[in-house]
Design an enzyme around this catalytic site. Structure first.
Site, mmCIF file in Angstrom:
data_model
loop_
_atom_site.group_PDB
_atom_site.id
_atom_site.type_symbol
_atom_site.label_atom_id
_atom_site.label_comp_id
_atom_site.label_asym_id
_atom_site.label_seq_id
_atom_site.Cartn_x
_atom_site.Cartn_y
_atom_site.Cartn_z
ATOM 1 N N ASP A 77 0.953 -1.300 0.083
ATOM 2 C CA ASP A 77 -0.152 0.163 0.250
ATOM 3 C C ASP A 77 0.896 1.406 0.102
ATOM 4 O O ASP A 77 2.090 1.271 0.061
ATOM 5 C CB ASP A 77 -0.985 0.004 1.103
ATOM 6 C CG ASP A 77 -0.428 -0.599 2.569
ATOM 7 O OD1 ASP A 77 1.070 -0.274 2.457
ATOM 8 O OD2 ASP A 77 -1.150 -1.115 3.281
ATOM 9 N N ASP A 146 -8.341 -2.399 13.895
ATOM 10 C CA ASP A 146 -9.615 -2.375 13.436
ATOM 11 C C ASP A 146 -10.014 -3.627 12.567
ATOM 12 O O ASP A 146 -11.011 -3.884 11.952
ATOM 13 C CB ASP A 146 -10.079 -1.245 12.982
ATOM 14 C CG ASP A 146 -9.402 -0.720 11.490
ATOM 15 O OD1 ASP A 146 -8.392 -1.436 11.296
ATOM 16 O OD2 ASP A 146 -9.669 0.511 11.126
ATOM 17 N N HIS A 148 -8.004 -4.184 9.760
ATOM 18 C CA HIS A 148 -7.521 -3.889 8.248
ATOM 19 C C HIS A 148 -6.392 -4.762 8.002
ATOM 20 O O HIS A 148 -5.464 -5.051 8.649
ATOM 21 C CB HIS A 148 -7.317 -2.401 8.058
ATOM 22 C CG HIS A 148 -6.188 -1.884 8.718
ATOM 23 N ND1 HIS A 148 -6.493 -0.727 9.191
ATOM 24 C CD2 HIS A 148 -5.124 -2.255 8.663
ATOM 25 C CE1 HIS A 148 -5.178 -0.127 9.678
ATOM 26 N NE2 HIS A 148 -4.520 -1.245 9.375
ATOM 27 N N GLU A 153 -9.951 -1.109 5.067
ATOM 28 C CA GLU A 153 -10.708 -0.781 6.165
ATOM 29 C C GLU A 153 -11.901 -1.440 6.446
ATOM 30 O O GLU A 153 -12.516 -2.163 5.441
ATOM 31 C CB GLU A 153 -11.005 0.764 6.708
ATOM 32 C CG GLU A 153 -9.743 1.604 6.434
ATOM 33 C CD GLU A 153 -8.941 1.613 7.606
ATOM 34 O OE1 GLU A 153 -8.783 0.516 8.476
ATOM 35 O OE2 GLU A 153 -8.278 2.763 7.952
HETATM 36 C C1 F6R Z 1 0.943 -1.382 6.317
HETATM 37 C C2 F6R Z 1 -0.109 -2.022 6.332
HETATM 38 C C3 F6R Z 1 -0.997 -2.072 7.755
HETATM 39 C C4 F6R Z 1 -0.382 -2.518 8.700
HETATM 40 C C5 F6R Z 1 -1.349 -2.187 9.804
HETATM 41 C C6 F6R Z 1 -0.525 -2.465 11.401
HETATM 42 O O1 F6R Z 1 1.777 -1.482 4.968
HETATM 43 O O2 F6R Z 1 -0.598 -2.444 5.129
HETATM 44 O O3 F6R Z 1 -1.990 -2.942 7.208
HETATM 45 O O4 F6R Z 1 0.095 -3.520 8.671
HETATM 46 O O5 F6R Z 1 -1.779 -0.824 9.915
HETATM 47 O O6 F6R Z 1 0.447 -1.509 11.509
HETATM 48 P P1 F6R Z 1 1.462 -1.659 12.785
HETATM 49 O O7 F6R Z 1 2.302 -2.929 12.297
HETATM 50 O O8 F6R Z 1 2.232 -0.333 12.634
HETATM 51 O O9 F6R Z 1 0.933 -1.845 13.901
#
Ligand code: F6R
Length: 271
Positions: A77, A146, A148, A153
């Site tokens: 992403d 959440d 995702h 989302e």
């Molecule tokens: C980032 C991504 C997100 C993160 C998620 C958890 O490329 O795809 O889905 O993996 O927001 O983020 P952290 O690891 O910082 O808690």
């Protein structure tokens, strides 16, 4: 002998002691993949969670245990609207945390163009580029509080393709730590591989660490497949592995079963 691991469950849950152990386990799995397929396309996530994986893989490379020189890297992403070269653009993060430490050339790396004028065309081009590259062999995922994956989302279509999404307030608050704690600096929009796109990878490996992820992890593997928890789409995949530390496993009702199953998993099966 248990049947869950042998027949490959839709989601295999591996409970490890801590984030470091999770990183080492997954890095060993990536190294095994690269020994079988040196030019494998690795899908990488950003954020805090996958850092122990990249550190462990880098240590293996430095120790001469694995040759990653032909590996290719694909981004999951990207923020929309950050200026090119911004240190928190996911392109910059992947170059800094993955491509450079592994000694790969930036040419081995692909990602969506978050500064494209025609965002929709950039999304379609990225899906086409992933397919043209032969598809992702192993996609590493984190999970949002959440539920995702990527930045799909809650209530994202389970069939979605790469597209622009609006971040929830909760995700922007979670990510403000990367922007000096200032939520106003966190973009509202991102390009993310869709859930349908993610499900096309040959192996999905989700790492979750810390108590803050426990609820999302339980919904992912023990709840229904539902768009309200996008990560639950992993249940639809024939080869999905969820690696969790004790804290992230703390709300799993079937934790003992998962431990027993993994303890009895045949070694030949690998990650
Ligand atoms: C980032 C991504 C997100 C993160 C998620 C958890 O490329 O795809 O889905 O993996 O927001 O983020 P952290 O690891 O910082 O808690």
């Amino acid at each position: 002998m248990t049947f869950q691991s042998i027949g490959r469950p839709s989601v295999e849950v591996v409970i490890v002691q801590d984030a470091k152990a999770g990183g080492e386990l997954i890095a060993r799995g990536i190294a095994d993949l690269l020994r079988r397929k040196p030019g494998a396309l690795l899908g990488v996530a950003t954020g805090s969670t996958p850092l122990p994986v990249y550190e462990a893989l880098t240590a293996q490379v430095r120790a001469g245990d694995v040759d990653v020189s032909r590996a290719r890297i694909a981004q999951l992403d990207e923020y929309v609207g950050l200026p090119a070269g911004h240190p928190e653009s996911y392109r910059s993060v992947v170059l800094r945390e993955v491509v450079e430490p592994l000694g790969l050339s930036p040419d081995s790396f692909m990602g969506p163009d978050g500064s494209a004028e025609d965002v929709q065309a950039a999304c379609e081009a990225y899906d086409a580029a992933l397919a043209a590259a032969g598809g992702v062999d192993l996609q590493l995922l984190g999970i949002g509080t959440d539920g995702h994956i990527g930045f799909n989302e809650p209530c994202s279509s389970l069939a979605s393709r790469t597209r622009i999404k609006t971040l929830t307030e909760r995700t922007r608050v979670d990510n403000a730590r990367f922007f000096g704690g200032d939520i106003a600096q966190v973009p509202h929009h991102v390009i993310t591989q869709g859930i349908g796109t993610i499900l096309e990878a040959r192996h999905l490996v989700l790492l979750a660490t810390g108590e803050g992820k426990a609820e999302a992890v339980a919904a992912t593997v023990e709840g229904p497949v539902a768009a309200v928890c996008p990560a639950s789409a992993l249940q639809l995949h024939p080869h999905a592995t969820v690696v969790v530390d004790e804290a992230a496993a703390s709300k799993l009702k079937l934790a003992d079963y998962f431990r027993h199953t993994y303890a009895n998993k045949p070694a030949w099966q690998g990650l």
